[in-house]
Write a protein that holds these residues in place. Sequence first.
Motif, PDB file in Angstrom:
ATOM      1  N   THR A   5       0.834  -1.191   0.000  1.00  0.00           N
ATOM      2  CA  THR A   5       0.000   0.000   0.000  1.00  0.00           C
ATOM      3  C   THR A   5       0.869   1.241   0.000  1.00  0.00           C
ATOM      4  O   THR A   5       1.950   1.257   0.565  1.00  0.00           O
ATOM      5  CB  THR A   5      -0.888   0.027   1.246  1.00  0.00           C
ATOM      6  OG1 THR A   5      -0.072  -0.226   2.391  1.00  0.00           O
ATOM      7  CG2 THR A   5      -1.962  -1.024   1.160  1.00  0.00           C
ATOM      8  N   PRO A   6       0.434   2.330  -0.631  1.00  0.00           N
ATOM      9  CA  PRO A   6       1.248   3.546  -0.690  1.00  0.00           C
ATOM     10  C   PRO A   6       1.262   4.270   0.639  1.00  0.00           C
ATOM     11  O   PRO A   6       0.339   4.123   1.433  1.00  0.00           O
ATOM     12  CB  PRO A   6       0.532   4.383  -1.756  1.00  0.00           C
ATOM     13  CG  PRO A   6      -0.886   3.928  -1.679  1.00  0.00           C
ATOM     14  CD  PRO A   6      -0.812   2.461  -1.356  1.00  0.00           C
ATOM     15  N   PRO A   7       2.292   5.063   0.930  1.00  0.00           N
ATOM     16  CA  PRO A   7       2.319   5.837   2.166  1.00  0.00           C
ATOM     17  C   PRO A   7       1.252   6.910   2.132  1.00  0.00           C
ATOM     18  O   PRO A   7       0.817   7.341   1.062  1.00  0.00           O
ATOM     19  CB  PRO A   7       3.727   6.444   2.179  1.00  0.00           C
ATOM     20  CG  PRO A   7       4.082   6.538   0.724  1.00  0.00           C
ATOM     21  CD  PRO A   7       3.444   5.349   0.070  1.00  0.00           C
ATOM     22  N   ILE A   8       0.842   7.367   3.314  1.00  0.00           N
ATOM     23  CA  ILE A   8      -0.208   8.367   3.396  1.00  0.00           C
ATOM     24  C   ILE A   8       0.342   9.764   3.129  1.00  0.00           C
ATOM     25  O   ILE A   8      -0.254  10.542   2.409  1.00  0.00           O
ATOM     26  CB  ILE A   8      -0.869   8.321   4.785  1.00  0.00           C
ATOM     27  CG1 ILE A   8      -1.621   6.999   4.921  1.00  0.00           C
ATOM     28  CG2 ILE A   8      -1.804   9.476   4.995  1.00  0.00           C
ATOM     29  CD1 ILE A   8      -2.236   6.798   6.266  1.00  0.00           C
ATOM     30  N   SER A  14       7.348   5.510  -1.324  1.00  0.00           N
ATOM     31  CA  SER A  14       6.909   4.211  -1.839  1.00  0.00           C
ATOM     32  C   SER A  14       6.950   4.190  -3.361  1.00  0.00           C
ATOM     33  O   SER A  14       5.964   3.927  -4.019  1.00  0.00           O
ATOM     34  CB  SER A  14       5.496   3.902  -1.362  1.00  0.00           C
ATOM     35  OG  SER A  14       4.588   4.814  -1.926  1.00  0.00           O
ATOM     36  N   LEU A  45       7.969   5.222   5.988  1.00  0.00           N
ATOM     37  CA  LEU A  45       6.679   4.902   5.380  1.00  0.00           C
ATOM     38  C   LEU A  45       5.554   5.176   6.367  1.00  0.00           C
ATOM     39  O   LEU A  45       5.673   4.860   7.554  1.00  0.00           O
ATOM     40  CB  LEU A  45       6.619   3.421   4.989  1.00  0.00           C
ATOM     41  CG  LEU A  45       7.585   2.924   3.918  1.00  0.00           C
ATOM     42  CD1 LEU A  45       7.525   1.408   3.846  1.00  0.00           C
ATOM     43  CD2 LEU A  45       7.256   3.531   2.578  1.00  0.00           C
ATOM     44  N   HIS A  46       4.487   5.735   5.859  1.00  0.00           N
ATOM     45  CA  HIS A  46       3.275   5.932   6.660  1.00  0.00           C
ATOM     46  C   HIS A  46       2.138   5.383   5.814  1.00  0.00           C
ATOM     47  O   HIS A  46       1.842   5.903   4.747  1.00  0.00           O
ATOM     48  CB  HIS A  46       3.077   7.417   6.947  1.00  0.00           C
ATOM     49  CG  HIS A  46       1.917   7.703   7.862  1.00  0.00           C
ATOM     50  ND1 HIS A  46       1.487   8.982   8.129  1.00  0.00           N
ATOM     51  CD2 HIS A  46       1.102   6.878   8.559  1.00  0.00           C
ATOM     52  CE1 HIS A  46       0.462   8.938   8.966  1.00  0.00           C
ATOM     53  NE2 HIS A  46       0.210   7.667   9.231  1.00  0.00           N
ATOM     54  N   PHE A  47       1.496   4.296   6.262  1.00  0.00           N
ATOM     55  CA  PHE A  47       0.553   3.640   5.376  1.00  0.00           C
ATOM     56  C   PHE A  47      -0.582   2.963   6.131  1.00  0.00           C
ATOM     57  O   PHE A  47      -0.548   2.799   7.348  1.00  0.00           O
ATOM     58  CB  PHE A  47       1.269   2.625   4.476  1.00  0.00           C
ATOM     59  CG  PHE A  47       1.920   1.480   5.207  1.00  0.00           C
ATOM     60  CD1 PHE A  47       1.283   0.262   5.354  1.00  0.00           C
ATOM     61  CD2 PHE A  47       3.199   1.616   5.719  1.00  0.00           C
ATOM     62  CE1 PHE A  47       1.895  -0.795   6.012  1.00  0.00           C
ATOM     63  CE2 PHE A  47       3.822   0.574   6.375  1.00  0.00           C
ATOM     64  CZ  PHE A  47       3.156  -0.643   6.527  1.00  0.00           C
ATOM     65  N   SER A  49      -3.118  -0.549   6.030  1.00  0.00           N
ATOM     66  CA  SER A  49      -3.138  -1.924   5.546  1.00  0.00           C
ATOM     67  C   SER A  49      -4.324  -2.648   6.151  1.00  0.00           C
ATOM     68  O   SER A  49      -4.517  -2.637   7.367  1.00  0.00           O
ATOM     69  CB  SER A  49      -1.843  -2.655   5.919  1.00  0.00           C
ATOM     70  OG  SER A  49      -1.938  -4.029   5.580  1.00  0.00           O
ATOM     71  N   ASP A  55       0.590  -8.176   3.558  1.00  0.00           N
ATOM     72  CA  ASP A  55       1.517  -7.132   3.134  1.00  0.00           C
ATOM     73  C   ASP A  55       2.965  -7.481   3.438  1.00  0.00           C
ATOM     74  O   ASP A  55       3.877  -6.932   2.838  1.00  0.00           O
ATOM     75  CB  ASP A  55       1.178  -5.804   3.824  1.00  0.00           C
ATOM     76  CG  ASP A  55      -0.024  -5.134   3.180  1.00  0.00           C
ATOM     77  OD1 ASP A  55      -0.315  -5.446   2.018  1.00  0.00           O
ATOM     78  OD2 ASP A  55      -0.660  -4.306   3.842  1.00  0.00           O
ATOM     79  N   GLU A 114      -3.102   1.265  10.712  1.00  0.00           N
ATOM     80  CA  GLU A 114      -2.356   2.463  10.318  1.00  0.00           C
ATOM     81  C   GLU A 114      -1.022   2.436  11.047  1.00  0.00           C
ATOM     82  O   GLU A 114      -0.981   2.243  12.263  1.00  0.00           O
ATOM     83  CB  GLU A 114      -3.124   3.728  10.694  1.00  0.00           C
ATOM     84  CG  GLU A 114      -2.364   5.006  10.360  1.00  0.00           C
ATOM     85  CD  GLU A 114      -3.046   6.244  10.904  1.00  0.00           C
ATOM     86  OE1 GLU A 114      -2.416   7.324  10.858  1.00  0.00           O
ATOM     87  OE2 GLU A 114      -4.189   6.144  11.398  1.00  0.00           O
TER      88      GLU A 114
END
Length: 330
Positions: A5-8, A14, A45-47, A49, A55, A114
């Motif tokens: 998943t992409p970072p926020i 990412s 990374l901030h994501f 899932s 993941d 998160e």
Amino acid sequence: MRVRTPPISDGRASEAKSGKHAAVHALDPQFEAVQADMESSFRCLHFLSDDLSSDHTWHYHPEFELTWLIHSQGTRFVGDSIERYCPGDLVLVGPHLPHCWQNDRHAPNHETAELIVVQFWENYLGDLLSKLPESKGIMQLCEDAACGLHFFGPTVQAVGPLLHALVAQKGLDRLLRLLDILNLLSKSSDRRLLAAKDYHLQNDITPVNRHRIEIVHRYVREHLDLEISQAEVAERLGMTASSFSRFFRAATGRNFVDFVNILRVHKACRLLGSNSTASITEIAMECGYRNLSNFNRQFRALKHMNPSEYRERTRVLNERAIEYPPLKAV
């Protein structure tokens, strides 16, 4: 930690993997090759899932990893440590120490996990800090992280905002913020070791062996409610029961029966900690125990309390769980 998943908050963190790298990961699911963010000496990374177990797998890498589970609960695996985790879980893992997190994906109150993950290289820290007397505390922190460090209490409340800020920063400010975080962690007494001090991987770290452990890990997780035979698992790997037993202990630090019991008890903990109205007997059956007294005995051996006591204590802890403010717009 491998993520799909992409970072926020930081789009640079990412960059999509090339097809070649994706193929390598598919064939070699346990070793993670970490790349720093663009124009940075480390990765942040901030994501979100929905399923941490899909993941990432039971894996290791030569980098340090600081993981903060902002919103999530489930089971944390670090070396030979297998424990429940709650929102606010903060862990520093040292180089080559196997680890993974599994959130309670099927819990009635399941929410998307998160988290913020920071990965940094041992040689960068060593080159930068080893000759500075002011960095003695950070260097000791990194040495202690060889077994994994779990932080709790006021330390988590202090580090959380710094990690949020780290994601948004760039350049030298970003590096200085990371040093601020490590400095704070180095001074904290709100911490404990996770893996045993003598834990290490004794087997040869080959793609074949890593793949074998992943097969076992996944098979046990998917069949906890059934009878699990060590001989059958060994046969799946094309090994004899005795060779599998030696291999598994060398790779995980535990014998196979203990490993299965730990996963079953932790599944029971997830069910006891949910809003489920299932009885203790029903939960025992769902976790693969056909004998209630055996379930109670195994549960008490690992948790030092009976299932009813655990259910009540978890209810109280959930009411007192730390709630973190929601992030700004994604």
